[in-house]
Design an enzyme around this catalytic site. Structure first.
Site, PDB file in Angstrom:
ATOM      1  NE  ARG A 122      -4.456   1.488   1.429  1.00  0.00           N
ATOM      2  CZ  ARG A 122      -4.402   1.999   0.929  1.00  0.00           C
ATOM      3  NH1 ARG A 122      -5.400   1.820  -0.438  1.00  0.00           N
ATOM      4  NH2 ARG A 122      -3.033   3.159   0.447  1.00  0.00           N
TER       5      ARG A 122
ATOM      6  CG  ASP B  29      -5.064   5.409   2.799  1.00  0.00           C
ATOM      7  OD1 ASP B  29      -5.765   5.030   3.788  1.00  0.00           O
ATOM      8  OD2 ASP B  29      -4.621   5.920   2.291  1.00  0.00           O
TER       9      ASP B  29
ATOM     10  CB  CYS C  62      -1.007   0.128   0.983  1.00  0.00           C
ATOM     11  SG  CYS C  62       0.028   0.015   2.996  1.00  0.00           S
TER      12      CYS C  62
END
Ligand code: 4NP
Length: 161
Positions: free
Chosen positions: A20, A128, A14
């Site tokens: 994440r 996100d 990420c």
């Protein structure tokens, strides 16, 4: 090196490596172990801002509530050698995919979008949660679990790379 067989090592990527991808790594680690899959899993970020830091406290809390331990995670940044060390690189969104493809220069492990690779049609990119509220972090855990189901199924079913 990338293999024609199923990947035996996967790197999740990420932006910051504090929300994440550490979550997905932890969820995948737990479910791959439960499925008896021998696969090496790791995560990193395309950005440098959080290198050496632990996962975001909001992510740690939401993950812990679902039974995933992110307490030992430390963020690191992707580097060119990762494309040789891992069989498959999976990006959380298109910006990270583009950054990885630029860095890869057509060599080494294939890079794909995580959710598509895991068979999730929508959303296309892993949202996100960083700038959102606690609900966003809870949704991240649910999405990670859904996608990891697909990942486990894909790894169990073989690899058609
Ligand atoms: P991640 O989330 O890429 O899922 O780890 C983010 C973490 C940090 C920032 C953005 C997204 N940041 O802007 O610092």
């Amino acid at each position: 090196m990338a293999s024609a067989d199923r990947p035996t090592s996967i790197l999740f990527v990420c932006l910051g490596n504090i929300c994440r991808s550490p979550l997905v790594e932890a969820v995948a680690r737990q479910h791959c172990a439960a499925a008896g899959l021998d696969v090496a899993l790791a995560s990193c970020g395309t950005g440098h801002w959080h290198v050496g830091k632990g996962a975001d406290a909001r992510m740690v809390k939401a993950a812990a509530a679902a039974g995933y331990d992110l307490s030992s995670h430390r963020a690191r940044q992707v580097h060119a050698g990762d494309f040789d060390r891992f069989d498959q690189v999976l990006a959380m969104d298109e910006d990270n995919l583009d950054a990885l493809l630029t860095m890869r220069r057509g060599r080494g492990a294939p890079v794909e979008l995580f959710l598509s690779w895991a068979g999730v049609d929508a959303p296309h990119a892993f949202p996100d949660p960083y700038h959102g509220d606690a609900d966003g972090f809870r949704r991240s855990v649910a999405l990670a679990e859904r996608a990891v189901e697909g990942l486990v199924a894909r790894l169990r079913g073989g690899w058609n790379g």
